[in-house]
Design a protein around this motif. Structure first.
Motif: not given
Length: 285
Positions: A211-226, A241-246
């Motif tokens: 199962i692939q893990i897809v993290a949704c975060t504003e720190k990403a460069t790729e948009e979800l449609y890719s 508060e602070d999004g996904i843990s590092e």
């Protein structure tokens, strides 16, 4: 005495009892003596489902009911309660007496258990069952979502989108209580929730299951449609508060973001979850 009569203090009638002050409507006191109605759209929060008292908590621990957490009075504690809680991986918090009294003023004997409104599932069992049915897994992993109503709204969207299970951490996540159930519009009655001690371990096991893990975060460069959501997928969403843990973000196979064209840089987590889940639904349909 004249002033007292004018002010309405001396309201006793000749027949005994009290007569209405001048200006009162038929049927009772002036409106100002009643509690104000709640403003439109406001709902009083429901009381948590709790069990209190040493014997009651011990019997609940020995039974099958799911327990969110246990509060123990800091000065005393209870050996048997702590032992049974450890065996069942239930978080125990040592707190001052004042905190226990804020939960209930009844005789709690220094121990209160918060009972979950749902029965939890094991993520390994859910994944095995989905593959057995020949379905493509869609799992939602929530990292430290603490707002009960956000959680309920996410659960409602997840159930509508065909998510197979929601995974939350045993500690640091919203309590699944009556408010969560109500906000989910009953979705939590149909959608398995998995409460796990380590999200890092869960992600690792999901990856080993293909199962692939897809993290949704504003720190990403790729948009979800890719992202190809037609594959077995677990979507990882972070805290308000602070999004996904590092450490979880580093573990993910892909990091993706929702495109933003307005002036505000982020969406509410329940809204963001709906956006990415329905991109997965679009692709799968």
């Amino acid at each position: 005495m004249e002033n007292r009569k004018r002010s309405g203090i001396n309201n006793r009638s000749s027949e005994g009892g009290y007569r209405k002050s001048e200006g009162d409507k038929e049927g009772g006191f002036k409106k100002k003596y009643f509690a104000k109605p709640l403003p439109p759209g406001y709902e009083k929060p429901s009381k948590p489902d709790i069990v209190f008292g040493v014997q009651s908590v011990l019997e609940t621990l020995k039974g099958t009911k799911e327990i969110e957490k246990i509060l123990l009075q800091r000065e005393f504690g209870h050996v048997e309660v702590e032992k049974l809680a450890r065996e069942r991986d239930i978080p125990v918090q040592r707190v001052p007496l004042e905190k226990l009294n804020r939960v209930t003023m009844k005789v709690h004997q220094g121990v209160i258990a918060f009972v979950s409104a749902v029965n939890y599932a094991k993520i390994s069992n859910v994944v095995a069952d989905v593959f057995e049915k020949g379905e493509v897994p869609l799992i939602l992993v929530l990292d430290r979502i603490t707002d009960v109503r956000n959680f309920g709204a996410i659960a409602r969207t997840a159930e509508c989108a065909g998510v197979n299970a929601i995974v939350v951490a045993a500690r640091g996540a919203a309590q699944i209580n009556a408010d969560a159930m109500k906000t989910s519009s009953g979705a939590l009655n149909h959608l398995p929730v998995c409460r796990e001690n380590s999200l890092w371990q869960v992600i690792s096991e999901l990856q080993q299951s293909g199962i692939q893990i897809v993290a949704c975060t504003e720190k990403a460069t790729e948009e979800l449609y890719s992202i190809d959501f037609s594959l077995p997928t677990a979507i990882l969403m972070g805290s308000e508060e602070d999004g996904i843990s590092e450490n979880l973000l580093e573990q993910a196979d892909f990091a993706t973001k929702i495109p933003m064209v307005g002036k505000i840089g982020s969406l509410n987590v329940s809204v963001a979850t709906g956006v990415i889940l329905y991109e997965a639904v679009r692709q799968r349909l």
